[in-house]
Scaffold this motif. Structure first.
Motif, PDB file in Angstrom:
ATOM      1  N   VAL A  31       0.837  -1.206   0.000  1.00  0.00           N
ATOM      2  CA  VAL A  31       0.000   0.000   0.000  1.00  0.00           C
ATOM      3  C   VAL A  31       0.870   1.253   0.000  1.00  0.00           C
ATOM      4  CG1 VAL A  31      -1.661   1.355   1.339  1.00  0.00           C
ATOM      5  CG2 VAL A  31      -1.977  -1.115   1.074  1.00  0.00           C
ATOM      6  N   MET A  32       1.945   1.234   0.794  1.00  0.00           N
ATOM      7  CA  MET A  32       2.865   2.371   0.826  1.00  0.00           C
ATOM      8  C   MET A  32       3.518   2.598  -0.545  1.00  0.00           C
ATOM      9  SD  MET A  32       2.580   3.566   3.862  1.00  0.00           S
ATOM     10  CE  MET A  32       0.876   2.957   3.780  1.00  0.00           C
ATOM     11  N   ALA A  33       3.726   1.511  -1.295  1.00  0.00           N
ATOM     12  CA  ALA A  33       4.345   1.615  -2.616  1.00  0.00           C
ATOM     13  C   ALA A  33       3.355   2.109  -3.663  1.00  0.00           C
ATOM     14  CB  ALA A  33       4.908   0.262  -3.037  1.00  0.00           C
ATOM     15  N   ILE A  34       2.089   1.764  -3.494  1.00  0.00           N
ATOM     16  CA  ILE A  34       1.084   2.058  -4.517  1.00  0.00           C
ATOM     17  C   ILE A  34       0.613   3.508  -4.479  1.00  0.00           C
ATOM     18  CG2 ILE A  34      -1.300   1.562  -5.198  1.00  0.00           C
ATOM     19  CD1 ILE A  34      -0.723  -1.375  -4.345  1.00  0.00           C
ATOM     20  N   ILE A  35       0.451   4.064  -3.290  1.00  0.00           N
ATOM     21  CA  ILE A  35      -0.130   5.417  -3.159  1.00  0.00           C
ATOM     22  C   ILE A  35       0.889   6.477  -3.563  1.00  0.00           C
ATOM     23  CG2 ILE A  35      -1.169   7.074  -1.580  1.00  0.00           C
ATOM     24  CD1 ILE A  35      -2.110   4.723   0.130  1.00  0.00           C
ATOM     25  N   PRO A  36       0.667   7.186  -4.671  1.00  0.00           N
ATOM     26  CA  PRO A  36       1.637   8.183  -5.160  1.00  0.00           C
ATOM     27  C   PRO A  36       1.945   9.290  -4.151  1.00  0.00           C
ATOM     28  CG  PRO A  36      -0.002   7.703  -6.845  1.00  0.00           C
ATOM     29  CD  PRO A  36      -0.487   7.052  -5.580  1.00  0.00           C
ATOM     30  N   ALA A  37       0.934   9.693  -3.376  1.00  0.00           N
ATOM     31  CA  ALA A  37       1.126  10.802  -2.428  1.00  0.00           C
ATOM     32  C   ALA A  37       2.126  10.464  -1.335  1.00  0.00           C
ATOM     33  CB  ALA A  37      -0.211  11.182  -1.802  1.00  0.00           C
ATOM     34  N   LEU A  38       2.412   9.168  -1.144  1.00  0.00           N
ATOM     35  CA  LEU A  38       3.342   8.759  -0.093  1.00  0.00           C
ATOM     36  C   LEU A  38       4.784   8.645  -0.579  1.00  0.00           C
ATOM     37  CD1 LEU A  38       1.200   6.074   1.769  1.00  0.00           C
ATOM     38  CD2 LEU A  38       1.558   8.475   2.371  1.00  0.00           C
ATOM     39  N   GLN A  82       7.583 -10.693   1.387  1.00  0.00           N
ATOM     40  CA  GLN A  82       8.208 -10.024   0.253  1.00  0.00           C
ATOM     41  C   GLN A  82       7.524 -10.304  -1.086  1.00  0.00           C
ATOM     42  OE1 GLN A  82      10.411  -7.568   0.591  1.00  0.00           O
ATOM     43  NE2 GLN A  82      10.017  -7.912   2.757  1.00  0.00           N
ATOM     44  N   PRO A  83       7.227 -11.563  -1.445  1.00  0.00           N
ATOM     45  CA  PRO A  83       6.490 -11.770  -2.694  1.00  0.00           C
ATOM     46  C   PRO A  83       5.115 -11.092  -2.679  1.00  0.00           C
ATOM     47  CG  PRO A  83       7.406 -13.836  -1.905  1.00  0.00           C
ATOM     48  CD  PRO A  83       7.573 -12.840  -0.804  1.00  0.00           C
ATOM     49  N   LEU A  84       4.482 -11.048  -1.494  1.00  0.00           N
ATOM     50  CA  LEU A  84       3.174 -10.420  -1.372  1.00  0.00           C
ATOM     51  C   LEU A  84       3.240  -8.934  -1.704  1.00  0.00           C
ATOM     52  CD1 LEU A  84       0.260 -11.056  -0.608  1.00  0.00           C
ATOM     53  CD2 LEU A  84       0.823 -10.512   1.773  1.00  0.00           C
ATOM     54  N   VAL A  85       4.335  -8.290  -1.325  1.00  0.00           N
ATOM     55  CA  VAL A  85       4.523  -6.872  -1.642  1.00  0.00           C
ATOM     56  C   VAL A  85       4.432  -6.647  -3.151  1.00  0.00           C
ATOM     57  CG1 VAL A  85       6.176  -4.964  -1.640  1.00  0.00           C
ATOM     58  CG2 VAL A  85       5.933  -6.389   0.405  1.00  0.00           C
ATOM     59  N   TYR A  86       5.096  -7.489  -3.910  1.00  0.00           N
ATOM     60  CA  TYR A  86       5.108  -7.341  -5.375  1.00  0.00           C
ATOM     61  C   TYR A  86       3.800  -7.814  -5.995  1.00  0.00           C
ATOM     62  CZ  TYR A  86      10.053  -6.420  -4.764  1.00  0.00           C
ATOM     63  OH  TYR A  86      11.251  -5.865  -4.374  1.00  0.00           O
ATOM     64  N   LEU A  87       3.237  -8.896  -5.470  1.00  0.00           N
ATOM     65  CA  LEU A  87       2.000  -9.442  -6.017  1.00  0.00           C
ATOM     66  C   LEU A  87       0.865  -8.421  -5.958  1.00  0.00           C
ATOM     67  CD1 LEU A  87       0.518 -11.941  -7.131  1.00  0.00           C
ATOM     68  CD2 LEU A  87      -0.003 -12.578  -4.762  1.00  0.00           C
ATOM     69  N   ILE A  88       0.729  -7.730  -4.848  1.00  0.00           N
ATOM     70  CA  ILE A  88      -0.338  -6.729  -4.689  1.00  0.00           C
ATOM     71  C   ILE A  88      -0.119  -5.550  -5.624  1.00  0.00           C
ATOM     72  CG2 ILE A  88      -1.383  -5.095  -3.058  1.00  0.00           C
ATOM     73  CD1 ILE A  88      -0.776  -7.124  -0.836  1.00  0.00           C
ATOM     74  N   GLN A  89       1.137  -5.224  -5.910  1.00  0.00           N
ATOM     75  CA  GLN A  89       1.431  -4.074  -6.763  1.00  0.00           C
ATOM     76  C   GLN A  89       1.193  -4.336  -8.249  1.00  0.00           C
ATOM     77  OE1 GLN A  89       5.042  -1.554  -5.866  1.00  0.00           O
ATOM     78  NE2 GLN A  89       5.514  -3.293  -4.523  1.00  0.00           N
ATOM     79  N   PRO A  91      -1.260  -5.285 -10.325  1.00  0.00           N
ATOM     80  CA  PRO A  91      -2.355  -4.641 -11.079  1.00  0.00           C
ATOM     81  C   PRO A  91      -2.220  -3.123 -11.192  1.00  0.00           C
ATOM     82  CG  PRO A  91      -3.201  -6.143  -9.401  1.00  0.00           C
ATOM     83  CD  PRO A  91      -1.752  -5.939  -9.108  1.00  0.00           C
ATOM     84  N   PHE A  92      -1.410  -2.522 -10.330  1.00  0.00           N
ATOM     85  CA  PHE A  92      -1.295  -1.066 -10.290  1.00  0.00           C
ATOM     86  C   PHE A  92      -0.028  -0.549 -10.977  1.00  0.00           C
ATOM     87  CE2 PHE A  92      -3.583  -2.607  -6.570  1.00  0.00           C
ATOM     88  CZ  PHE A  92      -4.745  -1.858  -6.601  1.00  0.00           C
ATOM     89  N   SER A  93       0.836  -1.461 -11.407  1.00  0.00           N
ATOM     90  CA  SER A  93       2.120  -1.065 -11.979  1.00  0.00           C
ATOM     91  C   SER A  93       2.119  -1.192 -13.495  1.00  0.00           C
ATOM     92  CB  SER A  93       3.238  -1.929 -11.387  1.00  0.00           C
ATOM     93  OG  SER A  93       4.468  -1.672 -12.033  1.00  0.00           O
ATOM     94  N   ARG A  94       2.741  -0.237 -14.170  1.00  0.00           N
ATOM     95  CA  ARG A  94       2.878  -0.310 -15.632  1.00  0.00           C
ATOM     96  C   ARG A  94       3.770  -1.472 -16.036  1.00  0.00           C
ATOM     97  NH1 ARG A  94       7.779   1.728 -17.004  1.00  0.00           N
ATOM     98  NH2 ARG A  94       8.871   3.000 -15.444  1.00  0.00           N
ATOM     99  N   LEU A  95       4.572  -1.996 -15.104  1.00  0.00           N
ATOM    100  CA  LEU A  95       5.454  -3.119 -15.399  1.00  0.00           C
ATOM    101  C   LEU A  95       4.719  -4.454 -15.365  1.00  0.00           C
ATOM    102  CD1 LEU A  95       8.631  -2.140 -13.327  1.00  0.00           C
ATOM    103  CD2 LEU A  95       8.297  -1.930 -15.796  1.00  0.00           C
ATOM    104  N   GLY A  96       3.559  -4.491 -14.704  1.00  0.00           N
ATOM    105  CA  GLY A  96       2.817  -5.735 -14.597  1.00  0.00           C
ATOM    106  C   GLY A  96       3.626  -6.796 -13.865  1.00  0.00           C
ATOM    107  N   TRP A  97       3.592  -8.025 -14.399  1.00  0.00           N
ATOM    108  CA  TRP A  97       4.305  -9.133 -13.768  1.00  0.00           C
ATOM    109  C   TRP A  97       5.820  -8.958 -13.831  1.00  0.00           C
ATOM    110  CZ3 TRP A  97       1.888 -12.275 -10.620  1.00  0.00           C
ATOM    111  CH2 TRP A  97       0.520 -12.455 -10.754  1.00  0.00           C
ATOM    112  N   ALA A  98       6.289  -8.103 -14.739  1.00  0.00           N
ATOM    113  CA  ALA A  98       7.730  -7.844 -14.828  1.00  0.00           C
ATOM    114  C   ALA A  98       8.256  -7.199 -13.550  1.00  0.00           C
ATOM    115  CB  ALA A  98       8.041  -6.958 -16.029  1.00  0.00           C
TER     116      ALA A  98
END
Length: 291
Positions: A31-38, A82-89, A91-98
């Protein structure tokens, strides 16, 4: 003090509790990684550096029942979180699974958590060599303090919370993990010296963002007859530089403060072109102001 003793050795850390702890840590970090304002705040630092994860690891070790228990629980905690951090991100990342390409480094650290947890359990013996085992964790936290205090000088008051966290943990660990007064005193002195030294270095050598804005072109004519400067000199210095690799002139800047100002390009005849400039720690936005 009772709460500190509870956290560092008074918790019955069962496997279900550990798994819940790992999931919550992974979700929070994502969540901290996804929210741009943070971004560019103390809350985002858990995404990129070790200091909070070091605390998590120490809490797990101090509430384990044996060397093997500490090793397994540290390993599983990071294997889940750690994998959960990336897995949640994803759908929100332009990199996708990359995005999982960045997990490689964390996976290596996850593997290292097994021996580190095993050895770290010896801290519970309360001996002087236990402090030597702890010291690399204090040093890593000190390195984070060095980096974020440097960012604080550039972006105050942002990053003040993570600076206070790092300094507090460096002082807390010797007191919370050892009963021996000599070890506590020596540990406090060492942490205090590191904090003072890093603070002085950060004040004497504040963070500067070196960058280049634009090169000579029809849209942005620039050569050594032009004058370039920032509207507010508190934000840094700007000028014109000849770059051998492109055999042309470019506008450079040494930025010393985050925020908004204007970049002004002045021709030999006195004609001024103004660019609205927004400065971050490692990026900027420079837009030509319409007359």
């Amino acid at each position: 003090m009772k709460l500190i003793k509870k956290v560092f050795g008074g918790i019955e850390l069962t496997w279900p509790k550990l798994i819940v702890f790992a999931v919550l840590a992974g979700v929070y970090t994502a969540v901290m990684a996804i929210i741009p304002a943070l971004h560019y705040t103390s809350f985002h630092t858990i995404v990129v550096t070790f200091e909070v994860w070091i605390l998590f690891g120490i809490v797990i070790i101090m509430n384990s029942k044996s060397n093997l228990d500490a090793a397994l629980k540290c390993f599983v905690f990071f294997l889940i979180s750690q994998p959960l951090v990336y897995l949640i991100q994803v759908p929100f990342s332009r990199l996708g699974w990359a995005l999982f390409g960045y997990y490689r480094t964390w996976f290596i650290w996850t593997l290292l958590c097994f021996p580190m947890g095993y050895v770290g359990y010896f801290i519970k013996k309360g001996k002087w060599w236990g402090y030597l085992i702890l010291f690399p964790m204090i040093a890593l936290t000190g390195y984070s303090y060095l980096m974020y205090f440097s960012y604080f000088t550039f972006y105050a008051p942002k990053f003040i919370l993570i600076c206070l966290f790092c300094a507090a943990m460096m002082l807390l660990y010797p007191v919370a993990l050892f009963e021996n007064k000599t070890i506590r005193t020596v540990g406090l002195i060492i942490s205090g010296v590191i904090i003072v030294a890093v603070t002085v270095v950060g004040i004497l050598n504040p963070y500067v963002y070196h960058t280049q804005f634009m090169s000579n072109s029809e849209e942005h004519p620039i050569d050594d007859t032009y004058r370039v400067y920032l509207e507010d000199e508190r934000y840094g210095d700007a000028g014109i530089l000849y770059v051998d690799s492109i055999e042309d002139y470019m506008v450079y800047a040494d930025l010393k403060k985050a925020g908004k100002t204007a970049l002004i390009v002045e021709s030999p005849t006195g004609e001024r072109t103004v660019y609205d400039l927004t400065i971050e720690i490692d990026t900027y936005d420079c837009v030509k102001r319409e007359n």
